[in-house]
Design a protein around this motif. Sequence first.
Motif, mmCIF file in Angstrom:
data_model
loop_
_atom_site.group_PDB
_atom_site.id
_atom_site.type_symbol
_atom_site.label_atom_id
_atom_site.label_comp_id
_atom_site.label_asym_id
_atom_site.label_seq_id
_atom_site.Cartn_x
_atom_site.Cartn_y
_atom_site.Cartn_z
ATOM 1 N N UNK A 175 -5.108 -39.252 -32.066
ATOM 2 C CA UNK A 175 -3.711 -39.616 -32.281
ATOM 3 C C UNK A 175 -3.088 -38.758 -33.374
ATOM 4 N N UNK A 176 -3.852 -38.473 -34.427
ATOM 5 C CA UNK A 176 -3.345 -37.627 -35.503
ATOM 6 C C UNK A 176 -3.006 -36.239 -34.970
ATOM 7 N N UNK A 177 -3.916 -35.673 -34.184
ATOM 8 C CA UNK A 177 -3.689 -34.331 -33.655
ATOM 9 C C UNK A 177 -2.531 -34.312 -32.658
ATOM 10 N N UNK A 178 -2.415 -35.357 -31.874
ATOM 11 C CA UNK A 178 -1.299 -35.452 -30.931
ATOM 12 C C UNK A 178 0.033 -35.505 -31.678
ATOM 13 N N UNK A 179 0.109 -36.344 -32.702
ATOM 14 C CA UNK A 179 1.350 -36.459 -33.473
ATOM 15 C C UNK A 179 1.682 -35.151 -34.178
ATOM 16 N N UNK A 207 -4.988 -31.674 -26.762
ATOM 17 C CA UNK A 207 -5.515 -32.426 -27.906
ATOM 18 C C UNK A 207 -7.022 -32.217 -28.020
ATOM 19 N N UNK A 208 -7.733 -32.180 -26.894
ATOM 20 C CA UNK A 208 -9.178 -31.933 -26.925
ATOM 21 C C UNK A 208 -9.495 -30.549 -27.486
ATOM 22 N N UNK A 209 -8.654 -29.572 -27.169
ATOM 23 C CA UNK A 209 -8.870 -28.219 -27.705
ATOM 24 C C UNK A 209 -8.668 -28.202 -29.214
ATOM 25 N N UNK A 210 -7.680 -28.928 -29.712
ATOM 26 C CA UNK A 210 -7.502 -29.044 -31.156
ATOM 27 C C UNK A 210 -8.690 -29.760 -31.791
#
Length: 330
Positions: A272-276, A293-296
């Motif tokens: 959620x943090x990476x998505x935001x 998001x998975x790549x991040x």
Amino acid sequence: MAALAPPVAAIRVAVRRALTGLPAGGPVLVACSGGADSLALAAAAAFVAPRLGRAALLVTVDHDLQVGSAERAEAVAAWAADVGFASTTVVRVDVAGRPGGPEAAAREARYEALTEVARQQNAVAVLTGHTRDDQAETVLLALARGAGPRGLAGMPARRDLGGVPLLRPLLEIGREQTRAACAVLGLSPWQDPHNTDPSYARSRVRADLLPALVRALGPGVVDNLARTAGLVAADNAALDEVAAAALAAARCPDAGLSVPALAGLAPAVRGRVLHSWARELGASPGALSHRHVNALDALVTDWHGQGPTDLPGGLRVLRRGGRLSPLNPG
């Protein structure tokens, strides 16, 4: 004095509850297609809103996708004027050429129109007639797409629509209740042919899948699917609060994020943090997927010297010096 029919009473109570707490005095805008759900909602709003000291306005959107759609929209507006709406608006929208399938294009055009009319008329809220059955269908469609918790949470009872609250008062009201209310009130709902067109996924769910589930699992399956959406939405809200705090704690001065801070988070929170964060950088919410998001996340949890991760909108993120940094911050 005759007792009020239960379906009519239930819908009026739902509308009254939704309107409670809105800023005083401002009008509410009801979206009405002329179908049973929105017609029952509009009839209830026309009764309830004036008794709460506010005007009820109506808007009907003509998507120009069917022969006679303009006449249907005008008929809805004429009915609304007769039953006491303070104003009625007919908006014709152009669906052609928009991205996505026809359902998505029509929805985008409709919400743009609702936003514009709400702003023009200084409405304090927009009301739509989505029911418990719509919510159950939404959950099933999300399951079929492999959606995560946000998809399974279905439609919220309240969300922001271009700075105006969008309210869905009927999410705990069944479709059979809106049809019964229309019958009691002597209303003749419009039957949208798109609702039975098998080329639309939602129509197939409505006509085939959901009835099959009811036959196999019993009539409570619709309530249970809608209840699941509410439970998941509550969990989402709690996780979003945790993620917001975690994002704040992980920030670096250069608009990046601390890898050690991210690595210490639970996977559900870190995602959620990476998505935001990706949305903050400028990634389009509609284009940002779990793959991005998975790549991040791999830059944090599976680091082996890989190069930048690409995000929608031409954005790129690189791991360097113990932090994730945007190569081209917006």
